[in-house]
Design a protein around this motif. Structure first.
Motif, PDB file in Angstrom:
ATOM      1  N   ARG A  58       0.840  -1.212   0.000  1.00 30.65           N
ATOM      2  CA  ARG A  58       0.000   0.000   0.000  1.00 30.65           C
ATOM      3  C   ARG A  58       0.871   1.256   0.000  1.00 30.65           C
ATOM      4  O   ARG A  58       0.645   2.186  -0.778  1.00 30.65           O
ATOM      5  CB  ARG A  58      -0.922   0.002   1.214  1.00 30.65           C
ATOM      6  CG  ARG A  58      -1.796   1.228   1.320  1.00 30.65           C
ATOM      7  CD  ARG A  58      -2.656   1.138   2.605  1.00 30.65           C
ATOM      8  NE  ARG A  58      -3.582   2.232   2.675  1.00 30.65           N
ATOM      9  CZ  ARG A  58      -3.303   3.428   3.198  1.00 30.65           C
ATOM     10  NH1 ARG A  58      -2.108   3.677   3.692  1.00 30.65           N
ATOM     11  NH2 ARG A  58      -4.215   4.373   3.222  1.00 30.65           N
ATOM     12  N   GLU A  59       1.889   1.263   0.854  1.00 31.76           N
ATOM     13  CA  GLU A  59       2.777   2.425   0.933  1.00 31.76           C
ATOM     14  C   GLU A  59       3.528   2.632  -0.374  1.00 31.76           C
ATOM     15  O   GLU A  59       3.676   3.762  -0.847  1.00 31.76           O
ATOM     16  CB  GLU A  59       3.752   2.284   2.096  1.00 31.76           C
ATOM     17  CG  GLU A  59       4.709   3.447   2.257  1.00 31.76           C
ATOM     18  CD  GLU A  59       4.013   4.794   2.440  1.00 31.76           C
ATOM     19  OE1 GLU A  59       4.550   5.798   1.928  1.00 31.76           O
ATOM     20  OE2 GLU A  59       2.949   4.859   3.090  1.00 31.76           O
ATOM     21  N   LEU A  61       2.529   1.793  -3.372  1.00 32.84           N
ATOM     22  CA  LEU A  61       1.564   2.317  -4.346  1.00 32.84           C
ATOM     23  C   LEU A  61       1.284   3.797  -4.105  1.00 32.84           C
ATOM     24  O   LEU A  61       1.211   4.587  -5.055  1.00 32.84           O
ATOM     25  CB  LEU A  61       0.274   1.512  -4.296  1.00 32.84           C
ATOM     26  CG  LEU A  61       0.369   0.090  -4.854  1.00 32.84           C
ATOM     27  CD1 LEU A  61      -0.892  -0.699  -4.512  1.00 32.84           C
ATOM     28  CD2 LEU A  61       0.603   0.115  -6.346  1.00 32.84           C
ATOM     29  N   LEU A  62       1.135   4.184  -2.851  1.00 31.76           N
ATOM     30  CA  LEU A  62       0.896   5.596  -2.533  1.00 31.76           C
ATOM     31  C   LEU A  62       2.087   6.469  -2.930  1.00 31.76           C
ATOM     32  O   LEU A  62       1.918   7.557  -3.471  1.00 31.76           O
ATOM     33  CB  LEU A  62       0.580   5.763  -1.043  1.00 31.76           C
ATOM     34  CG  LEU A  62      -0.778   5.244  -0.591  1.00 31.76           C
ATOM     35  CD1 LEU A  62      -0.861   5.239   0.937  1.00 31.76           C
ATOM     36  CD2 LEU A  62      -1.891   6.083  -1.194  1.00 31.76           C
ATOM     37  N   GLN A  63       3.302   5.970  -2.679  1.00 33.59           N
ATOM     38  CA  GLN A  63       4.493   6.725  -3.054  1.00 33.59           C
ATOM     39  C   GLN A  63       4.577   6.893  -4.573  1.00 33.59           C
ATOM     40  O   GLN A  63       4.903   7.976  -5.068  1.00 33.59           O
ATOM     41  CB  GLN A  63       5.753   6.032  -2.522  1.00 33.59           C
ATOM     42  CG  GLN A  63       5.907   6.148  -1.023  1.00 33.59           C
ATOM     43  CD  GLN A  63       7.142   5.433  -0.499  1.00 33.59           C
ATOM     44  OE1 GLN A  63       8.039   5.078  -1.268  1.00 33.59           O
ATOM     45  NE2 GLN A  63       7.191   5.223   0.806  1.00 33.59           N
ATOM     46  N   GLN A  64       4.273   5.839  -5.303  1.00 34.30           N
ATOM     47  CA  GLN A  64       4.315   5.926  -6.768  1.00 34.30           C
ATOM     48  C   GLN A  64       3.244   6.886  -7.276  1.00 34.30           C
ATOM     49  O   GLN A  64       3.500   7.668  -8.193  1.00 34.30           O
ATOM     50  CB  GLN A  64       4.121   4.525  -7.387  1.00 34.30           C
ATOM     51  CG  GLN A  64       4.196   4.510  -8.894  1.00 34.30           C
ATOM     52  CD  GLN A  64       5.566   4.883  -9.436  1.00 34.30           C
ATOM     53  OE1 GLN A  64       6.554   4.986  -8.721  1.00 34.30           O
ATOM     54  NE2 GLN A  64       5.635   5.101 -10.740  1.00 34.30           N
ATOM     55  N   ALA A  65       2.061   6.850  -6.689  1.00 30.85           N
ATOM     56  CA  ALA A  65       0.987   7.774  -7.101  1.00 30.85           C
ATOM     57  C   ALA A  65       1.410   9.220  -6.873  1.00 30.85           C
ATOM     58  O   ALA A  65       1.173  10.085  -7.722  1.00 30.85           O
ATOM     59  CB  ALA A  65      -0.293   7.459  -6.332  1.00 30.85           C
ATOM     60  N   ARG A  66       2.075   9.491  -5.746  1.00 31.07           N
ATOM     61  CA  ARG A  66       2.558  10.850  -5.482  1.00 31.07           C
ATOM     62  C   ARG A  66       3.615  11.262  -6.497  1.00 31.07           C
ATOM     63  O   ARG A  66       3.608  12.375  -6.996  1.00 31.07           O
ATOM     64  CB  ARG A  66       3.092  10.965  -4.053  1.00 31.07           C
ATOM     65  CG  ARG A  66       2.001  11.051  -3.001  1.00 31.07           C
ATOM     66  CD  ARG A  66       2.544  11.417  -1.628  1.00 31.07           C
ATOM     67  NE  ARG A  66       3.358  10.364  -1.042  1.00 31.07           N
ATOM     68  CZ  ARG A  66       2.890   9.351  -0.304  1.00 31.07           C
ATOM     69  NH1 ARG A  66       1.602   9.252  -0.077  1.00 31.07           N
ATOM     70  NH2 ARG A  66       3.685   8.447   0.202  1.00 31.07           N
ATOM     71  N   ARG A  67       4.532  10.336  -6.814  1.00 28.17           N
ATOM     72  CA  ARG A  67       5.575  10.633  -7.808  1.00 28.17           C
ATOM     73  C   ARG A  67       4.964  10.972  -9.162  1.00 28.17           C
ATOM     74  O   ARG A  67       5.468  11.827  -9.883  1.00 28.17           O
ATOM     75  CB  ARG A  67       6.518   9.446  -7.963  1.00 28.17           C
ATOM     76  CG  ARG A  67       7.760   9.521  -7.119  1.00 28.17           C
ATOM     77  CD  ARG A  67       8.792   8.496  -7.528  1.00 28.17           C
ATOM     78  NE  ARG A  67       8.360   7.127  -7.310  1.00 28.17           N
ATOM     79  CZ  ARG A  67       8.415   6.480  -6.140  1.00 28.17           C
ATOM     80  NH1 ARG A  67       8.855   7.100  -5.068  1.00 28.17           N
ATOM     81  NH2 ARG A  67       8.011   5.240  -6.024  1.00 28.17           N
ATOM     82  N   LYS A  71      -3.957  12.360  -8.282  1.00 28.92           N
ATOM     83  CA  LYS A  71      -4.807  12.896  -7.207  1.00 28.92           C
ATOM     84  C   LYS A  71      -6.068  12.042  -7.103  1.00 28.92           C
ATOM     85  O   LYS A  71      -6.641  11.656  -8.133  1.00 28.92           O
ATOM     86  CB  LYS A  71      -5.227  14.347  -7.522  1.00 28.92           C
ATOM     87  CG  LYS A  71      -4.086  15.306  -7.764  1.00 28.92           C
ATOM     88  CD  LYS A  71      -3.383  15.632  -6.492  1.00 28.92           C
ATOM     89  CE  LYS A  71      -2.271  16.654  -6.784  1.00 28.92           C
ATOM     90  NZ  LYS A  71      -1.278  16.720  -5.791  1.00 28.92           N
ATOM     91  N   PRO A  72      -6.522  11.766  -5.884  1.00 31.69           N
ATOM     92  CA  PRO A  72      -7.755  10.987  -5.734  1.00 31.69           C
ATOM     93  C   PRO A  72      -8.954  11.785  -6.229  1.00 31.69           C
ATOM     94  O   PRO A  72      -9.019  12.999  -6.079  1.00 31.69           O
ATOM     95  CB  PRO A  72      -7.841  10.729  -4.228  1.00 31.69           C
ATOM     96  CG  PRO A  72      -6.957  11.733  -3.599  1.00 31.69           C
ATOM     97  CD  PRO A  72      -5.921  12.128  -4.620  1.00 31.69           C
TER      98      PRO A  72
END
Length: 75
Positions: A58-59, A61-67, A71-72
C-alpha cells in the motif's frame, strides 16, 4: 522433571514483531497489529507477515501515485 513431563509441556508462541520502513516511511508495529485481523493464518507470525506485506505494498503504491502526481477523485 522426567521425559514424560517434558513432552507434555507446550512452547509459548512468541512472535517477534518489528516495524517496517519503506523508502524512509515507517509502518509502525501498531499499524501492522491493526491490519493483522484482516489476514487469517494458521500461525500468528504468518498473519503478521501478511499484514506487514499488505501495508508495505500500500505504501509503495501511494508513493508511486505521489511521484506521478495522481490525485484521488471523489466518487
Amino acid at each position: 522433571m522426567d521425559v514424560t513431563a517434558q513432552a507434555a509441556l507446550k512452547p509459548v508462541v512468541s512472535v517477534k514483531t518489528k516495524a517496517v520502513v519503506i523508502n524512509g516511511v515507517e509502518i509502525t508495529r501498531e499499524a501492522i497489529g491493526q491490519e493483522v485481523q484482516n489476514h487469517p493464518a494458521g500461525k500468528p507470525g504468518e498473519a503478521w507477515a501478511a499484514a506487514a506485506r499488505a501495508l508495505a505494498i500500500r505504501e509503495l503504491l501511494l508513493q508511486q501515485a505521489r511521484r506521478l502526481g495522481l490525485k484521488p477523485v471523489p466518487m
